[in-house]
Motif scaffolding. Structure first.
Motif, PDB file in Angstrom:
ATOM      1  N   ASP A   1      -4.990  50.995  84.780  1.00 17.95           N
ATOM      2  CA  ASP A   1      -6.395  51.203  85.458  1.00 17.95           C
ATOM      3  C   ASP A   1      -7.161  49.917  84.934  1.00 17.95           C
ATOM      4  OD1 ASP A   1      -8.752  51.822  86.711  1.00 17.95           O
ATOM      5  OD2 ASP A   1      -8.813  53.650  85.618  1.00 17.95           O
ATOM      6  N   GLY A   2      -6.845  48.838  85.516  1.00 17.64           N
ATOM      7  CA  GLY A   2      -7.629  47.664  85.101  1.00 17.64           C
ATOM      8  C   GLY A   2      -6.966  46.162  85.605  1.00 17.64           C
ATOM      9  N   GLY A   3      -5.418  46.724  86.314  1.00 17.38           N
ATOM     10  CA  GLY A   3      -4.778  45.564  86.960  1.00 17.38           C
ATOM     11  C   GLY A   3      -3.696  45.001  86.182  1.00 17.38           C
ATOM     12  N   ILE A   4      -3.426  45.515  85.021  1.00 17.72           N
ATOM     13  CA  ILE A   4      -2.254  44.686  84.229  1.00 17.72           C
ATOM     14  C   ILE A   4      -0.985  45.536  84.506  1.00 17.72           C
ATOM     15  CG2 ILE A   4      -1.204  44.337  81.956  1.00 17.72           C
ATOM     16  CD1 ILE A   4      -4.393  44.456  80.661  1.00 17.72           C
TER      17      ILE A   4
ATOM     18  N   VAL B   1      -0.508  46.319 100.431  1.00 14.26           N
ATOM     19  CA  VAL B   1      -0.180  47.509 100.264  1.00 14.26           C
ATOM     20  C   VAL B   1      -1.217  48.225  99.135  1.00 14.26           C
ATOM     21  CG1 VAL B   1       1.780  49.157  99.246  1.00 14.26           C
ATOM     22  CG2 VAL B   1       2.182  46.978 100.699  1.00 14.26           C
ATOM     23  N   VAL B   2      -1.742  49.472  99.070  1.00 10.82           N
ATOM     24  CA  VAL B   2      -2.485  50.025  98.151  1.00 10.82           C
ATOM     25  C   VAL B   2      -1.603  50.428  97.003  1.00 10.82           C
ATOM     26  CG1 VAL B   2      -3.949  52.032  97.651  1.00 10.82           C
ATOM     27  CG2 VAL B   2      -4.166  50.920  99.944  1.00 10.82           C
ATOM     28  N   LEU B   3      -1.866  49.837  95.972  1.00 12.16           N
ATOM     29  CA  LEU B   3      -1.368  50.138  94.413  1.00 12.16           C
ATOM     30  C   LEU B   3      -1.833  51.379  93.886  1.00 12.16           C
ATOM     31  CD1 LEU B   3      -0.703  46.515  93.282  1.00 12.16           C
ATOM     32  CD2 LEU B   3       0.861  47.848  94.975  1.00 12.16           C
ATOM     33  N   TRP B   4      -2.987  51.561  93.872  1.00 15.07           N
ATOM     34  CA  TRP B   4      -3.752  52.690  93.515  1.00 15.07           C
ATOM     35  C   TRP B   4      -4.640  53.478  94.166  1.00 15.07           C
ATOM     36  CZ3 TRP B   4      -3.562  53.070  87.630  1.00 15.07           C
ATOM     37  CH2 TRP B   4      -4.313  53.909  87.009  1.00 15.07           C
ATOM     38  N   ASN B   5      -4.445  54.939  94.205  1.00 13.00           N
ATOM     39  CA  ASN B   5      -4.988  55.784  94.958  1.00 13.00           C
ATOM     40  C   ASN B   5      -6.729  55.357  95.467  1.00 13.00           C
ATOM     41  OD1 ASN B   5      -6.668  58.062  95.529  1.00 13.00           O
ATOM     42  ND2 ASN B   5      -4.672  59.197  95.574  1.00 13.00           N
ATOM     43  N   VAL B   6      -6.995  55.116  96.320  1.00 17.75           N
ATOM     44  CA  VAL B   6      -8.520  54.857  96.608  1.00 17.75           C
ATOM     45  C   VAL B   6      -9.175  56.347  97.018  1.00 17.75           C
ATOM     46  CG1 VAL B   6     -10.111  53.585  98.128  1.00 17.75           C
ATOM     47  CG2 VAL B   6      -7.832  52.638  97.633  1.00 17.75           C
ATOM     48  N   SER B   7      -9.546  57.210  96.114  1.00 10.45           N
ATOM     49  CA  SER B   7      -9.729  58.473  96.339  1.00 10.45           C
ATOM     50  C   SER B   7     -11.015  58.718  97.027  1.00 10.45           C
ATOM     51  CB  SER B   7      -9.907  59.075  94.731  1.00 10.45           C
ATOM     52  OG  SER B   7     -10.868  58.391  93.985  1.00 10.45           O
TER      53      SER B   7
ATOM     54  N   GLU C   1      -3.741  57.628  78.275  1.00  3.15           N
ATOM     55  CA  GLU C   1      -4.261  56.848  79.154  1.00  3.15           C
ATOM     56  C   GLU C   1      -3.218  56.991  80.426  1.00  3.15           C
ATOM     57  OE1 GLU C   1      -4.836  52.038  79.839  1.00  3.15           O
ATOM     58  OE2 GLU C   1      -4.403  52.708  77.964  1.00  3.15           O
ATOM     59  N   VAL C   2      -3.733  56.832  81.544  1.00  2.70           N
ATOM     60  CA  VAL C   2      -3.043  57.028  82.793  1.00  2.70           C
ATOM     61  C   VAL C   2      -2.470  55.697  83.393  1.00  2.70           C
ATOM     62  CG1 VAL C   2      -3.065  57.973  85.267  1.00  2.70           C
ATOM     63  CG2 VAL C   2      -3.946  59.199  83.397  1.00  2.70           C
ATOM     64  N   VAL C   3      -1.258  55.659  83.796  1.00  2.00           N
ATOM     65  CA  VAL C   3      -0.785  54.561  84.695  1.00  2.00           C
ATOM     66  C   VAL C   3      -0.230  54.715  85.800  1.00  2.00           C
ATOM     67  CG1 VAL C   3      -0.357  53.177  82.400  1.00  2.00           C
ATOM     68  CG2 VAL C   3       1.492  54.222  83.247  1.00  2.00           C
ATOM     69  N   ARG C   4      -0.113  53.725  86.622  1.00  2.29           N
ATOM     70  CA  ARG C   4       0.431  54.298  88.037  1.00  2.29           C
ATOM     71  C   ARG C   4       2.043  53.667  87.944  1.00  2.29           C
ATOM     72  NH1 ARG C   4       1.107  52.887  93.516  1.00  2.29           N
ATOM     73  NH2 ARG C   4       3.110  53.820  93.913  1.00  2.29           N
ATOM     74  N   ALA C   5       3.138  54.550  88.382  1.00  2.00           N
ATOM     75  CA  ALA C   5       4.444  54.286  88.373  1.00  2.00           C
ATOM     76  C   ALA C   5       4.637  53.815  89.428  1.00  2.00           C
ATOM     77  CB  ALA C   5       5.159  55.347  88.070  1.00  2.00           C
ATOM     78  N   LEU C   6       5.188  52.306  89.420  1.00  2.00           N
ATOM     79  CA  LEU C   6       5.163  51.501  90.735  1.00  2.00           C
ATOM     80  C   LEU C   6       6.783  51.677  91.222  1.00  2.00           C
ATOM     81  CD1 LEU C   6       3.323  48.238  90.145  1.00  2.00           C
ATOM     82  CD2 LEU C   6       2.600  50.299  91.505  1.00  2.00           C
TER      83      LEU C   6
ATOM     84  N   GLU D   1     -14.873  48.160 100.188  1.00  2.00           N
ATOM     85  CA  GLU D   1     -14.399  47.144  99.041  1.00  2.00           C
ATOM     86  C   GLU D   1     -13.460  47.625  98.211  1.00  2.00           C
ATOM     87  OE1 GLU D   1     -17.601  45.674  96.934  1.00  2.00           O
ATOM     88  OE2 GLU D   1     -18.799  44.668  98.772  1.00  2.00           O
ATOM     89  N   ILE D   2     -12.480  47.038  97.903  1.00  2.00           N
ATOM     90  CA  ILE D   2     -11.815  47.995  96.748  1.00  2.00           C
ATOM     91  C   ILE D   2     -11.416  46.608  95.465  1.00  2.00           C
ATOM     92  CG2 ILE D   2     -10.645  49.504  98.036  1.00  2.00           C
ATOM     93  CD1 ILE D   2      -8.102  47.810  97.846  1.00  2.00           C
ATOM     94  N   PRO D   3     -11.435  46.878  94.283  1.00  2.00           N
ATOM     95  CA  PRO D   3     -10.969  45.973  93.433  1.00  2.00           C
ATOM     96  C   PRO D   3      -9.510  45.302  93.825  1.00  2.00           C
ATOM     97  CG  PRO D   3     -11.511  47.922  92.400  1.00  2.00           C
ATOM     98  CD  PRO D   3     -11.489  48.325  93.602  1.00  2.00           C
ATOM     99  N   LEU D   4      -9.571  43.907  93.335  1.00  2.00           N
ATOM    100  CA  LEU D   4      -8.518  42.928  93.680  1.00  2.00           C
ATOM    101  C   LEU D   4      -7.081  43.707  93.124  1.00  2.00           C
ATOM    102  CD1 LEU D   4      -9.665  39.434  93.125  1.00  2.00           C
ATOM    103  CD2 LEU D   4      -9.486  40.846  95.139  1.00  2.00           C
ATOM    104  N   TRP D   5      -7.270  44.297  91.990  1.00  2.00           N
ATOM    105  CA  TRP D   5      -6.036  44.908  91.283  1.00  2.00           C
ATOM    106  C   TRP D   5      -5.260  45.888  92.031  1.00  2.00           C
ATOM    107  CZ3 TRP D   5      -5.871  49.605  89.489  1.00  2.00           C
ATOM    108  CH2 TRP D   5      -7.022  50.476  89.030  1.00  2.00           C
TER     109      TRP D   5
END
Length: 441
Positions: A155-158, A28-34, A125-130, A68-72
């Motif tokens: 935005d870094g996977g934490i 599942v894509v957790l962060w928009n792949v713009s 700072e921007v975060v994604r709300a899950l 390719e997309i980052p693991l996080w």
């Protein structure tokens, strides 16, 4: 040698990437792949995971393209059915991101404000709300803050939990541009003074000296007293002993003199410092009424202060009771301090009516609600207030616990009305001719 190994591994990765066709799972894509306009929440096939480059190779939905997309940015690959089920968990907050409006806001391991910090957000700072979760709401001045616990992704996977009070949700467009909700945050962030005012709960000015002097007046310190701008709660409120008004939140605009005025409510805010503001309320007659409010430190809990003060007062009474509980005077009768703050006093007629009102019965209850200042504090232990049954007023004595008994002196209580907040302030004094009584235990 390390470089050769890395190059060999990388070459294998490139060859596999160019020719791979086997799906190792779905994520599942957790962060928009713009760059490919793949919104978060999308289930995608996963072809490769590289721990060296820290990327997944995924398929772009609707095409044969692989990127390719980052693991996080992706959940752990698993079966398609499980990935689809996992995506439903994020459905309520699909496309929802948030600005942090408070520098240093902690992201925690669990949904409680004492949980371990896993990250600290910077302002803006921007975060994604899950998704949201049930937890213990943080408090300010003893009041639970409005909001809810959100599982967020930086935005870094934490990943961790963050309370939404200092977050501002907005929509992220497929192309990565900011959508609905972002413009409000950007406007508010242009004025840091207003930003501070809107996101702070403000208490009546008199709270601060009460707290610093440790003289908590239970009649005038309540968790609900104060000024709420309404930016968080949606309701602008002024709650004081002599005023309780509320209005639907209305945007505050800056005036030429630097003050702020609500567009659709009879409220103005006049900044004085980082800890003080004046709130001007225009009443129904058009008369302006000014009230000074203060902010309190984050570790101050109003409910805890109230609880501690009640315990302190009860402790004072228990110390008198423990000394006796029965005390006798040849001139002024027998005085007993019983459980539940009940007293019995017989033989006090010599004190009527100069000290004790005519018609008072020899039973009632006791309080220790007044505070001593100056020299009185060094000479006396406190003030004991007697409420006699059938009496028209309370009777106050300074008291001093002695080795062999209890010393009392009639105390003068002077009340002064504070019109600005609608409360009474009290001073205690010892009249020059005050009657001193001694009761042996």
């Amino acid at each position: 040698m390390k470089n050769k190994v890395f190059l060999f591994a990388f070459s294998l990765f490139v060859m596999f990437f160019s020719s791979c066709s086997g799906v190792i799972g779905y994520g599942v894509v957790l962060w928009n792949v713009s760059e490919k306009e793949i919104p978060d929440g999308t289930v995608v096939p996963v072809y490769l995971k590289s721990n060296i480059s820290k990327v997944y190779v995924i398929g772009v939905p609707g095409t044969k393209e692989k990127i390719e997309i980052p693991l996080w940015k992706l959940s752990n690959p698993e079966s398609k059915s499980r990935a689809v089920k996992y995506a439903k968990k994020y459905s309520e907050y699909t496309g929802k991101y948030a600005f942090c409006i408070f520098d240093g806001l902690p992201v925690r391991a669990d949904k409680v404000n004492t949980s371990k910090q896993v990250y600290r957000l910077k302002k803006n700072e921007v975060v994604r709300a899950l998704y949201k979760g049930n937890g213990v709401a943080p408090t300010s001045g003893g009041n639970p803050l409005p909001g809810e616990w959100l599982r967020v992704l930086t935005d870094g996977g934490i990943e961790g939990w963050c309370f939404s009070y200092n977050l501002r949700l907005f929509d992220m467009n497929r192309d990565g541009s900011y959508g609905a909700g972002a413009e409000v945050v950007e406007v508010q962030q242009k004025d840091e003074t207003l930003d501070k005012i809107l996101f702070t709960y403000w208490y009546p000015e008199y709270y601060r000296p009460m707290i610093s002097k440790k003289q908590i007046d239970l009649e005038y310190i309540l968790p609900g007293y104060g000024f709420d701008s309404g930016y968080i709660s949606g309701t602008t409120k002024i709650s004081l002993p002599n005023l309780n008004v509320s209005f639907p939140y209305s945007e505050f605009e800056k005036m030429d003199n630097g003050d702020y005025r609500a567009k659709d409510a009879p409220v103005e805010i006049i900044p004085r410092s980082s800890k003080y503001i004046i709130v001007r309320y225009i009443d129904d007659s058009g008369k302006p009424r000014n009230y000074t409010f203060t902010s309190l430190e984050d570790d101050v809990r109003i409910e805890e202060l109230i609880s501690e003060e009640k315990s302190r007062r009860q402790g004072l009474y228990k110390s008198i009771q423990a000394l006796g509980p029965d005390f006798k005077s040849g001139n002024y009768g027998t005085l007993s301090f019983n459980d539940n703050n009940i007293f019995r006093w017989s033989g006090f007629m010599k004190l009527v009516p100069a000290v004790i009102p005519q018609g008072a019965k020899g039973i009632g209850f006791v309080e220790t609600k007044y505070f001593l200042d100056g020299t009185l504090k060094s000479s006396w232990d406190g003030v004991v207030t007697f409420h006699f049954e059938n009496a028209s007023r309370e009777v106050n004595f300074l008291y001093k616990k002695e080795v062999n008994g209890l010393r009392l002196a009639y105390a003068n209580i002077v009340e002064k009305y504070d019109d600005s907040f609608g409360r009474k302030t009290v001073s205690v004094s010892l009249p020059a001719n005050s009657m001193v009584l001694f009761f042996q235990k």
